[in-house]
Design a protein around this motif. Structure first.
Motif, PDB file in Angstrom:
ATOM      1  N   UNK A  48      -9.520   0.842  -4.654  1.00 53.41           N
ATOM      2  CA  UNK A  48     -10.420   1.897  -4.192  1.00 53.41           C
ATOM      3  C   UNK A  48     -11.606   1.309  -3.447  1.00 53.41           C
ATOM      4  N   UNK A  49     -11.975   0.071  -3.775  1.00 53.93           N
ATOM      5  CA  UNK A  49     -13.128  -0.571  -3.139  1.00 53.93           C
ATOM      6  C   UNK A  49     -12.867  -0.772  -1.648  1.00 53.93           C
ATOM      7  N   UNK A  50     -11.682  -1.287  -1.323  1.00 54.77           N
ATOM      8  CA  UNK A  50     -11.313  -1.460   0.080  1.00 54.77           C
ATOM      9  C   UNK A  50     -11.198  -0.107   0.779  1.00 54.77           C
ATOM     10  N   UNK A  51     -10.586   0.855   0.091  1.00 55.62           N
ATOM     11  CA  UNK A  51     -10.392   2.174   0.692  1.00 55.62           C
ATOM     12  C   UNK A  51     -11.732   2.801   1.086  1.00 55.62           C
ATOM     13  N   UNK A  52     -12.699   2.760   0.181  1.00 55.78           N
ATOM     14  CA  UNK A  52     -13.982   3.423   0.460  1.00 55.78           C
ATOM     15  C   UNK A  52     -14.769   2.706   1.546  1.00 55.78           C
ATOM     16  N   UNK A  56     -15.616   4.112   5.387  1.00 53.70           N
ATOM     17  CA  UNK A  56     -16.980   4.172   5.914  1.00 53.70           C
ATOM     18  C   UNK A  56     -17.151   3.296   7.150  1.00 53.70           C
ATOM     19  N   UNK A  57     -16.024   2.801   7.676  1.00 53.91           N
ATOM     20  CA  UNK A  57     -16.022   1.936   8.871  1.00 53.91           C
ATOM     21  C   UNK A  57     -16.816   0.657   8.634  1.00 53.91           C
ATOM     22  N   UNK A  58     -16.625   0.080   7.433  1.00 60.82           N
ATOM     23  CA  UNK A  58     -17.329  -1.150   7.062  1.00 60.82           C
ATOM     24  C   UNK A  58     -16.355  -2.302   6.822  1.00 60.82           C
ATOM     25  N   UNK A  59     -15.201  -2.257   7.468  1.00 60.10           N
ATOM     26  CA  UNK A  59     -14.232  -3.341   7.314  1.00 60.10           C
ATOM     27  C   UNK A  59     -13.513  -3.269   5.977  1.00 60.10           C
ATOM     28  N   UNK A  77     -22.611   1.141  -2.812  1.00 61.88           N
ATOM     29  CA  UNK A  77     -22.742   2.351  -3.628  1.00 61.88           C
ATOM     30  C   UNK A  77     -24.160   2.525  -4.169  1.00 61.88           C
ATOM     31  N   UNK A  78     -24.814   1.421  -4.518  1.00 60.74           N
ATOM     32  CA  UNK A  78     -26.153   1.490  -5.096  1.00 60.74           C
ATOM     33  C   UNK A  78     -27.238   1.630  -4.036  1.00 60.74           C
ATOM     34  N   UNK A  79     -27.114   0.861  -2.953  1.00 55.72           N
ATOM     35  CA  UNK A  79     -28.215   0.750  -1.995  1.00 55.72           C
ATOM     36  C   UNK A  79     -27.965   1.416  -0.651  1.00 55.72           C
ATOM     37  N   UNK A  80     -26.726   1.801  -0.346  1.00 57.57           N
ATOM     38  CA  UNK A  80     -26.423   2.339   0.966  1.00 57.57           C
ATOM     39  C   UNK A  80     -26.056   1.222   1.938  1.00 57.57           C
ATOM     40  N   UNK A  81     -25.450   1.599   3.057  1.00 60.33           N
ATOM     41  CA  UNK A  81     -24.895   0.608   3.974  1.00 60.33           C
ATOM     42  C   UNK A  81     -25.962  -0.305   4.582  1.00 60.33           C
ATOM     43  N   UNK A  82     -27.033   0.261   5.092  1.00 57.50           N
ATOM     44  CA  UNK A  82     -28.040  -0.561   5.779  1.00 57.50           C
ATOM     45  C   UNK A  82     -28.706  -1.547   4.828  1.00 57.50           C
TER      46      UNK A  82
END
Length: 270
Positions: A48-52, A56-59, A77-82
């Protein structure tokens, strides 16, 4: 412990026991749901980690080793993408353990292994790649406690075991500390007649540590026992004798060094 690190550790612990899935067993919404924690185990590195992250277009495509993907997912999940990308020194979209380690070291985020604390990321290498874990604490003996993805449920030295598990110990080679903005700094604590060097998470340093003076440009060597108490007087460590200043003021427990700052080994008998 900072709020960010608290959330990271909490989430990592919630994931303990998750098992990777197989390509043939991969069905996000059906009976073999990718999100099911313990059933439908496989061996094709589908998680699920790879899937999510990929969604989110994060490789992080499925079907590849996922120990670094697990770390990236927790931070995301905790801090957001940026913010997760900043904490990983621009490597959120990379599943490469060694490339991430190199980027964090170049950014000045490396710390000594004996100062590892909750929230740090530890790495070890192997031919063709490496492995990574999130530090969640220290044992009473001072060993690093980690939660890792793609590891064995029982073997702390495993590189690829298909599970999320907690381990104590392990042959880690590097430790890097993301720049958590809400983390506190290290400080000296005096208690029970001894000095302790404690991080902002309330954990004592163990083993050898090179620490800067509280006020001044110089560093000194110290050694802390399994409880975190700074050594004083003559002490045999790993078969060699060293001499530390007696307990007293904040200059206590500095190990004797030569003019080049190298530790001096003493010829002594017990």
């Amino acid at each position: 412990m900072s709020s960010t690190v608290n959330d990271l550790v909490r989430l990592a612990r919630e994931e303990i026991g998750y098992l990777e899935k197989s390509r043939a067993n991969y069905d996000l919404y059906g009976a073999n749901c990718l999100y099911h924690k313990t059933k439908f185990a496989g061996a094709d590195n589908y998680t699920k980690y790879s899937y999510e992250l990929k969604s989110a277009k994060l490789g992080h495509p499925n079907g590849q080793p996922w120990c670094m993907t697990f770390i990236c997912w927790i931070l995301y999940k905790v801090a957001g993408a940026d913010e997760a990308d900043r904490l990983l020194c621009g490597m959120l979209a990379s599943a490469s353990t060694m490339d991430t380690k190199d980027a964090m070291i170049r950014a000045g985020r490396q710390v000594p292994l004996n100062m590892a604390r909750a929230g740090d990321i530890v790495f070890r290498s192997r031919k063709g790649g490496g492995h990574v874990g999130l530090v969640v604490g220290r044992s009473a003996e001072g060993k690093i406690i980690t939660i890792e993805g793609n590891t064995s449920k029982t073997d702390a030295t495993a590189w690829n075991g298909g599970a999320v598990a907690q381990h104590t110990g392990g042959s880690w080679e590097w430790c890097c500390r993301p720049d958590y903005k809400d983390a506190d700094s290290f400080r000296w604590i005096q208690a029970d007649g001894h000095w302790y060097y404690q991080n902002g998470h309330g954990e004592n340093v163990h083993g050898w540590a090179k620490i800067k003076e509280t006020a001044g440009p110089y560093y000194h060597w110290y050694w802390f026992d399994s409880k975190g108490a700074a050594a004083s007087g003559a002490r045999q460590i790993d078969g060699k004798w060293y001499f530390f200043q007696p307990d007293g003021d904040l200059a206590c427990a500095q190990c004797v060094t030569d003019t080049n700052g190298a530790l001096v080994i003493w010829s002594m008998t017990e």
